[in-house]
Scaffold this motif. Structure first.
Motif, PDB file in Angstrom:
ATOM      1  N   UNK A 161       0.824  -1.209   0.000  1.00 44.81           N
ATOM      2  CA  UNK A 161       0.000   0.000   0.000  1.00 44.81           C
ATOM      3  C   UNK A 161       0.860   1.262   0.000  1.00 44.81           C
ATOM      4  N   UNK A 162       1.907   1.239  -0.800  1.00 48.43           N
ATOM      5  CA  UNK A 162       2.785   2.391  -0.949  1.00 48.43           C
ATOM      6  C   UNK A 162       2.713   2.880  -2.386  1.00 48.43           C
ATOM      7  N   UNK A 163       3.162   4.103  -2.593  1.00 52.95           N
ATOM      8  CA  UNK A 163       3.219   4.674  -3.934  1.00 52.95           C
ATOM      9  C   UNK A 163       4.669   4.997  -4.261  1.00 52.95           C
ATOM     10  N   UNK A 164       5.083   4.626  -5.451  1.00 53.20           N
ATOM     11  CA  UNK A 164       6.412   4.973  -5.957  1.00 53.20           C
ATOM     12  C   UNK A 164       6.264   6.118  -6.945  1.00 53.20           C
ATOM     13  N   UNK A 165       7.204   7.045  -6.893  1.00 52.42           N
ATOM     14  CA  UNK A 165       7.207   8.168  -7.815  1.00 52.42           C
ATOM     15  C   UNK A 165       8.512   8.160  -8.590  1.00 52.42           C
ATOM     16  N   UNK A 166       8.424   8.049  -9.900  1.00 50.30           N
ATOM     17  CA  UNK A 166       9.594   8.112 -10.765  1.00 50.30           C
ATOM     18  C   UNK A 166       9.868   9.578 -11.056  1.00 50.30           C
TER      19      UNK A 166
ATOM     20  N   UNK B 150       3.800   6.224 -10.062  1.00 46.03           N
ATOM     21  CA  UNK B 150       3.357   7.475 -10.657  1.00 46.03           C
ATOM     22  C   UNK B 150       4.591   8.295 -11.018  1.00 46.03           C
ATOM     23  N   UNK B 151       4.384   9.447 -11.597  1.00 48.62           N
ATOM     24  CA  UNK B 151       5.500  10.329 -11.955  1.00 48.62           C
ATOM     25  C   UNK B 151       5.612  11.473 -10.955  1.00 48.62           C
ATOM     26  N   UNK B 152       6.844  11.886 -10.697  1.00 43.48           N
ATOM     27  CA  UNK B 152       7.112  13.072  -9.883  1.00 43.48           C
ATOM     28  C   UNK B 152       7.675  14.126 -10.821  1.00 43.48           C
ATOM     29  N   UNK B 153       6.882  15.135 -11.088  1.00 46.19           N
ATOM     30  CA  UNK B 153       7.309  16.200 -11.981  1.00 46.19           C
ATOM     31  C   UNK B 153       8.084  17.263 -11.234  1.00 46.19           C
ATOM     32  N   UNK B 154       8.952  17.946 -11.938  1.00 48.77           N
ATOM     33  CA  UNK B 154       9.767  19.006 -11.347  1.00 48.77           C
ATOM     34  C   UNK B 154       9.452  20.332 -12.033  1.00 48.77           C
ATOM     35  N   UNK B 155       9.057  21.313 -11.231  1.00 51.62           N
ATOM     36  CA  UNK B 155       8.801  22.631 -11.808  1.00 51.62           C
ATOM     37  C   UNK B 155      10.092  23.235 -12.355  1.00 51.62           C
TER      38      UNK B 155
ATOM     39  N   UNK C 265       2.519  24.619 -19.074  1.00 55.90           N
ATOM     40  CA  UNK C 265       2.688  23.256 -18.564  1.00 55.90           C
ATOM     41  C   UNK C 265       1.728  22.315 -19.282  1.00 55.90           C
ATOM     42  N   UNK C 266       0.478  22.731 -19.448  1.00 56.09           N
ATOM     43  CA  UNK C 266      -0.498  21.888 -20.164  1.00 56.09           C
ATOM     44  C   UNK C 266      -0.063  21.680 -21.615  1.00 56.09           C
ATOM     45  N   UNK C 267       0.491  22.718 -22.256  1.00 54.55           N
ATOM     46  CA  UNK C 267       0.969  22.584 -23.637  1.00 54.55           C
ATOM     47  C   UNK C 267       2.135  21.609 -23.722  1.00 54.55           C
ATOM     48  N   UNK C 268       3.099  21.722 -22.797  1.00 54.76           N
ATOM     49  CA  UNK C 268       4.286  20.872 -22.828  1.00 54.76           C
ATOM     50  C   UNK C 268       3.917  19.420 -22.531  1.00 54.76           C
ATOM     51  N   UNK C 269       3.091  19.202 -21.518  1.00 53.72           N
ATOM     52  CA  UNK C 269       2.806  17.826 -21.079  1.00 53.72           C
ATOM     53  C   UNK C 269       1.635  17.174 -21.798  1.00 53.72           C
ATOM     54  N   UNK C 270       0.679  17.951 -22.234  1.00 49.91           N
ATOM     55  CA  UNK C 270      -0.475  17.378 -22.911  1.00 49.91           C
ATOM     56  C   UNK C 270      -1.160  16.325 -22.056  1.00 49.91           C
ATOM     57  N   UNK C 271      -1.434  15.162 -22.642  1.00 47.50           N
ATOM     58  CA  UNK C 271      -2.147  14.105 -21.925  1.00 47.50           C
ATOM     59  C   UNK C 271      -1.297  13.478 -20.818  1.00 47.50           C
ATOM     60  N   UNK C 272       0.019  13.715 -20.810  1.00 44.98           N
ATOM     61  CA  UNK C 272       0.877  13.158 -19.769  1.00 44.98           C
ATOM     62  C   UNK C 272       0.679  13.840 -18.420  1.00 44.98           C
ATOM     63  N   UNK C 273       0.008  14.989 -18.397  1.00 43.21           N
ATOM     64  CA  UNK C 273      -0.215  15.717 -17.151  1.00 43.21           C
ATOM     65  C   UNK C 273      -0.943  14.846 -16.131  1.00 43.21           C
ATOM     66  N   UNK C 274      -1.855  13.997 -16.581  1.00 47.95           N
ATOM     67  CA  UNK C 274      -2.601  13.114 -15.674  1.00 47.95           C
ATOM     68  C   UNK C 274      -1.756  12.020 -15.050  1.00 47.95           C
ATOM     69  N   UNK C 275      -0.564  11.764 -15.588  1.00 46.39           N
ATOM     70  CA  UNK C 275       0.317  10.737 -15.037  1.00 46.39           C
ATOM     71  C   UNK C 275       1.154  11.240 -13.862  1.00 46.39           C
ATOM     72  N   UNK C 276       1.129  12.566 -13.634  1.00 49.77           N
ATOM     73  CA  UNK C 276       1.935  13.150 -12.563  1.00 49.77           C
ATOM     74  C   UNK C 276       1.177  13.016 -11.242  1.00 49.77           C
ATOM     75  N   UNK C 277       1.811  12.351 -10.266  1.00 48.36           N
ATOM     76  CA  UNK C 277       1.187  12.158  -8.967  1.00 48.36           C
ATOM     77  C   UNK C 277       1.762  13.054  -7.893  1.00 48.36           C
ATOM     78  N   UNK C 278       2.895  13.721  -8.183  1.00 51.30           N
ATOM     79  CA  UNK C 278       3.553  14.587  -7.216  1.00 51.30           C
ATOM     80  C   UNK C 278       4.352  15.640  -7.973  1.00 51.30           C
ATOM     81  N   UNK C 279       4.336  16.842  -7.427  1.00 50.54           N
ATOM     82  CA  UNK C 279       5.149  17.914  -7.998  1.00 50.54           C
ATOM     83  C   UNK C 279       6.256  18.270  -7.031  1.00 50.54           C
TER      84      UNK C 279
END
Length: 174
Positions: A85-90, A119-124, A138-152
């Protein structure tokens, strides 16, 4: 901090109901097998973990072989994290694959079976270095990948004061 101190502090934080995230990115090495240096005790009471891949080995190890092995290890870690029950962030990291959030999202989508705890960990800082400085960019750069980000991870790009066009890193202070 000693191992005993980390375990004691982790126990206290766990009893307080705090959510603990351990960043393994600087101490992990997946070649030739998984090794995590100096942070094992910190993970005892963690809820989540951040990790990054490492550079591809330069000798006798092809890029496709390295990507296959990265996916294999991430799949194993995903299975263990899901069972616990843990989450990994790449996390995207400077000079390491996959290189960007879009590449990381594509990399994870090619994993089989599909990850359940990864999930993905995005970096500002990375996005700002790519020119994405507001929500619309950010929405333009990531497009549909934005939903894959679980942590900023909030940071700023670091520029060389003597040569402002030279990027020194993407994990600077805000």
């Amino acid at each position: 901090m000693s191992t005993a101190s980390l375990v004691a502090e982790g126990r206290w934080a766990h009893m307080q109901g705090l959510r603990i995230i351990v960043d393994f990115a600087s101490g992990s090495n997946l070649y030739p097998d998984l090794h995590v240096a100096g942070v094992e005790a910190a993970a005892v009471y963690s809820n989540d973990a951040i990790l990054s891949l490492h550079r591809s080995p330069e000798n006798y190890y092809s890029a496709p072989q390295c990507e296959t092995d990265f996916r294999f290890v991430l799949s194993r870690l995903d299975t263990l994290a899901f069972a616990s029950n843990q989450t990994l962030y790449l996390r995207e990291a400077d000079n390491k694959p996959p290189g960007s959030l879009i590449a990381a999202a594509a990399f994870v989508k090619l994993m089989s079976p599909a990850p359940r705890a990864l999930r993905l960990a995005g970096s500002t800082g990375h996005l700002a270095a790519q020119g994405a400085s507001d929500a619309a960019a950010v929405r333009r750069v990531l497009g549909s990948s934005l939903g894959d980000v679980g942590m900023w991870l909030v940071a700023a790009p670091q520029k060389d004061p003597m040569d402002p066009l030279q990027l020194l890193g993407t994990h600077g202070r805000i």
